[in-house]
Enzyme design. Structure first.
Site, PDB file in Angstrom:
ATOM      1  N   GLU A  36     -39.969  68.026 -33.295  1.00 35.95           N
ATOM      2  CA  GLU A  36     -39.294  69.015 -32.123  1.00 35.95           C
ATOM      3  C   GLU A  36     -37.703  68.316 -32.744  1.00 35.95           C
ATOM      4  O   GLU A  36     -38.436  66.911 -32.103  1.00 35.95           O
ATOM      5  CB  GLU A  36     -40.321  68.108 -31.082  1.00 35.95           C
ATOM      6  CG  GLU A  36     -41.595  69.191 -31.131  1.00 35.95           C
ATOM      7  CD  GLU A  36     -42.056  69.676 -31.117  1.00 35.95           C
ATOM      8  OE1 GLU A  36     -40.756  71.418 -30.557  1.00 35.95           O
ATOM      9  OE2 GLU A  36     -43.150  70.697 -30.893  1.00 35.95           O
TER      10      GLU A  36
ATOM     11  N   CYS B 285     -32.758  67.175 -24.706  1.00 31.42           N
ATOM     12  CA  CYS B 285     -32.506  68.642 -26.093  1.00 31.42           C
ATOM     13  C   CYS B 285     -32.342  69.494 -25.281  1.00 31.42           C
ATOM     14  O   CYS B 285     -31.625  70.905 -26.091  1.00 31.42           O
ATOM     15  CB  CYS B 285     -33.787  68.727 -27.082  1.00 31.42           C
ATOM     16  SG  CYS B 285     -35.932  68.292 -25.743  1.00 31.42           S
TER      17      CYS B 285
HETATM   18  P1  NAD Z   1     -33.462  60.290 -33.694  1.00 30.05           P
HETATM   19  O1  NAD Z   1     -34.035  61.328 -34.544  1.00 30.05           O
HETATM   20  O2  NAD Z   1     -32.464  59.089 -34.097  1.00 30.05           O
HETATM   21  O3  NAD Z   1     -35.295  59.172 -33.955  1.00 30.05           O
HETATM   22  C1  NAD Z   1     -36.235  59.769 -33.079  1.00 30.05           C
HETATM   23  C2  NAD Z   1     -37.394  58.997 -32.898  1.00 30.05           C
HETATM   24  O4  NAD Z   1     -37.330  58.569 -34.970  1.00 30.05           O
HETATM   25  C3  NAD Z   1     -36.527  56.926 -32.856  1.00 30.05           C
HETATM   26  O5  NAD Z   1     -37.967  56.697 -32.786  1.00 30.05           O
HETATM   27  C4  NAD Z   1     -36.320  56.388 -34.428  1.00 30.05           C
HETATM   28  O6  NAD Z   1     -36.786  55.093 -34.428  1.00 30.05           O
HETATM   29  C5  NAD Z   1     -37.065  56.944 -35.210  1.00 30.05           C
HETATM   30  N1  NAD Z   1     -36.881  56.826 -36.733  1.00 30.05           N
HETATM   31  C6  NAD Z   1     -35.467  56.673 -37.421  1.00 30.05           C
HETATM   32  N2  NAD Z   1     -35.383  56.942 -38.580  1.00 30.05           N
HETATM   33  C7  NAD Z   1     -36.731  56.663 -38.599  1.00 30.05           C
HETATM   34  C8  NAD Z   1     -37.034  56.501 -39.851  1.00 30.05           C
HETATM   35  N3  NAD Z   1     -36.308  56.524 -41.436  1.00 30.05           N
HETATM   36  N4  NAD Z   1     -38.703  56.877 -39.983  1.00 30.05           N
HETATM   37  C9  NAD Z   1     -38.989  56.755 -39.497  1.00 30.05           C
HETATM   38  N5  NAD Z   1     -38.813  57.018 -37.910  1.00 30.05           N
HETATM   39  C10 NAD Z   1     -37.432  56.924 -37.636  1.00 30.05           C
HETATM   40  O7  NAD Z   1     -32.747  60.585 -32.529  1.00 30.05           O
HETATM   41  P2  NAD Z   1     -33.187  60.134 -30.774  1.00 30.05           P
HETATM   42  O8  NAD Z   1     -31.379  59.669 -31.252  1.00 30.05           O
HETATM   43  O9  NAD Z   1     -33.775  58.806 -30.429  1.00 30.05           O
HETATM   44  O10 NAD Z   1     -32.465  60.905 -29.492  1.00 30.05           O
HETATM   45  C11 NAD Z   1     -32.277  62.687 -29.635  1.00 30.05           C
HETATM   46  C12 NAD Z   1     -32.866  63.176 -30.526  1.00 30.05           C
HETATM   47  O11 NAD Z   1     -34.243  63.867 -29.880  1.00 30.05           O
HETATM   48  C13 NAD Z   1     -31.745  64.499 -30.092  1.00 30.05           C
HETATM   49  O12 NAD Z   1     -31.488  65.500 -31.222  1.00 30.05           O
HETATM   50  C14 NAD Z   1     -32.658  65.638 -28.965  1.00 30.05           C
HETATM   51  O13 NAD Z   1     -32.112  66.630 -29.258  1.00 30.05           O
HETATM   52  C15 NAD Z   1     -33.814  65.081 -30.105  1.00 30.05           C
HETATM   53  N6  NAD Z   1     -34.819  65.430 -28.719  1.00 30.05           N
HETATM   54  C16 NAD Z   1     -35.559  67.289 -29.315  1.00 30.05           C
HETATM   55  C17 NAD Z   1     -36.065  67.151 -27.959  1.00 30.05           C
HETATM   56  C18 NAD Z   1     -37.708  68.822 -28.035  1.00 30.05           C
HETATM   57  O14 NAD Z   1     -38.019  68.588 -28.031  1.00 30.05           O
HETATM   58  N7  NAD Z   1     -37.209  69.316 -29.304  1.00 30.05           N
HETATM   59  C19 NAD Z   1     -36.917  66.814 -27.065  1.00 30.05           C
HETATM   60  C20 NAD Z   1     -36.749  65.195 -27.137  1.00 30.05           C
HETATM   61  C21 NAD Z   1     -35.201  64.953 -27.924  1.00 30.05           C
END
Ligand code: NAD
Length: 483
Positions: free
Chosen positions: A252, A289
């Protein structure tokens, strides 16, 4: 002072019923003042390994009734602890108290629906005497949990997003290991304690924390994982898709949702649309999001519509997130705010006009209104995860509006304002998105309805309590003689 010294939360991981600390910790900052309000352990792959082993070796035995009771009680406890949870949402995420309260209510709904759905058996029955090859048998289906689910969650909804993973997992008797983001991990830990208090066995939910470089890979590749459910940005989502191999994946990801204002609207309707537009752009400080990231208004009503948007944006009280009167708090940190502001200035250089920008203070951004934004400007082609209100003037031809709307890499959700049913249906059919809401914000949903995006916004696996429960289970088919 935002937080009393006695309030500071230095939390441990929750692994197999133990609270686990490490020497190295990750500080958690209050975005408004940047002060440290707590910390979590800088856990490693070893911690995640242990948690997955515990999860995979445990077989939940909760009846549907027991699962439902735990979920129902969790919802009640969230209600009873609303102020505490909302305070921590504000402290670790920087959103205003009003938005934080809203999130606690959404999370309650998740548990309410999951408690109901835990009682529902959607097994199917097929008679086998239907054709000339028929036999006196019946085929049945049942759902079974998997070995272990890995959940990785983003910073922007520390309570609700996490609940959308946990509640369906409990409802289906699964064991989940959750790694919340390092930016806002404290609410997830408070939630885990509420779940244990409501009667959840420790093995069914464990929380590990750490820097992605230390713990991230184990969350995708551990051999005990059957399912990875990830919500976050596109780059990490694609990394998981590349690394997780044969595991079942829910991805997502990000969005840049359009809000389309059609040219058949009266002044009264345009006012209504402007109200939705501003609320949808600034909710959760624009860090949803499904926040409105592009207002596409048709040329012939734009001059009437834009002043309405401007007036509503100017009326928004932004500032101290803890003040109950505040309607817009901070984004996650000053660097993020700076990037979004930079994109606004870049759009201005390309010819857009800034109508309202009373200034940024650190992570606090006002609802910046900018008109005449080019539809291919970085501000609206990328996901600008803050309370910007960018207006893109588009032609009166609906086909062209759909083409522009579909021209980004994302495809999460959308909102359309028209009073013409035929046009509404054309947009529902023509927009390349996971959701299309007529006369609503793109983010509108109930916590039980299917939700999720296509293109770069996700792999089209839906969330929402019912869909997630299906996704978290294996369907077993069995048949019996039926003379
Ligand atoms: P992000 O991708 O930076 O991080 C998300 C998660 O991934 C965190 O827990 C982070 O620690 C982890 N992560 C980061 N690098 C990683 C790696 N190399 N290996 C494993 N895990 C890793 O996202 P963010 O900045 O925390 O969140 C914002 C994003 O989430 C936005 O793009 C938003 O649109 C999206 N989002 C989507 C939905 C949906 O339902 N589609 C809902 C909420 C947020």
């Amino acid at each position: 002072m935002a937080v009393l010294k006695s309030e500071i939360r230095n939390e441990g991981m929750r692994i197999g019923g133990e609270i686990v600390f490490t020497d190295d910790v990750i500080p958690v900052h209050y975005p408004f003042t940047n002060e440290v309000v707590g910390s979590v352990p800088a856990g490693t792959a070893e911690h995640a390994k242990r948690a997955f082993e515990i999860a995979a070796n445990y077989t939940p035995k909760l009846s549907r009734y027991e699962r439902s009771q735990i979920l129902r009680r969790t919802g009640e406890l969230i209600g009873e602890r609303r102020d505490y949870l909302a305070r921590w949402l504000t402290l670790e995420l920087g959103i205003c108290h009003q938005h934080a309260i809203y999130e606690t209510k959404r999370a309650q709904d998740v548990y309410l629906f999951a408690a109901q759905q835990a009682l529902v058996d959607d097994g199917e029955i097929f008679s086998c005497d239907l054709t000339h090859n028929g036999k006196p048998r019946k085929i049945f289906t049942k759902r079974e949990p998997v070995r272990a689910i890995s959940a990785i969650t983003p910073f922007n909804h520390p309570l609700n997003m996490v609940s959308h993973k946990i509640a369906p997992s409990i409802a289906t008797n699964n064991c989940m290991v959750l790694k919340p983001t390092e930016l806002t991990p404290l609410t997830a830990i408070a939630l885990a304690d509420i779940l244990y208090e409501a009667g959840l066995p420790y093995e069914m939910l464990q929380i590990v924390t750490g820097w992605p470089k230390d713990i991230g890979e184990e969350m995708m590749v551990n051999e005990n994982i059957d399912i990875v459910t990830f919500t976050g940005g596109v780059p990490v989502g694609k990394l998981i898709a590349a690394k997780a191999g044969y595991k079942r994946l829910a991805l997502e990801l990000g969005g840049n949702d359009p809000f389309i204002v059609c040219n058949d609207l009266s002044d009264e309707d345009l006012e209504k649309a402007a109200t939705i537009a501003v609320a949808g752009a600034i909710g959760n400080s624009g860090q949803r999001c499904t926040a409105i990231k592009r207002i596409l208004v048709q040329e012939s009503v734009a001059d009437r519509f834009v002043p309405m948007v401007l007036a509503k944006a100017k009326a928004v009280k932004f500032g101290d997130p803890q003040d109950p009167e505040t309607e817009l708090g901070c984004v996650i940190h000053a660097e993020a705010a700076e990037l979004f502001e930079k994109r606004v200035f870049m759009a201005e250089k390309e010819g857009a006009k800034i109508l309202y920008h009373p200034g940024r203070q650190g992570a606090l951004l006002p609802p910046i209104v900018i008109d005449h934004v080019r539809h291919d400007s970085e501000l609206v082609m990328e996901e600008t995860f803050g309370p910007i209100v960018p207006i893109v003037r588009v032609p009166d031809d609906d086909t062209e509006v759909m083409r522009i709307s579909n021209s980004t890499n994302f495809g999460l959700s959308s909102g359309v304002c028209t009073n013409d049913l035929n046009r509404a249906i054309a947009y529902i059919n023509g927009l390349d998105v996971g959701t299309c809401n007529i006369w609503e914000q793109p983010g509108y949903r109930i916590e039980m309805s299917p939700f999720g995006g296509i293109k770069d916004s996700g792999n089209a696996v839906k969330e929402g309590v019912i869909e997630a429960m299906k996704f978290f289970t294996n369907v077993k088919t069995y048949s019996l003689p039926w003379p």
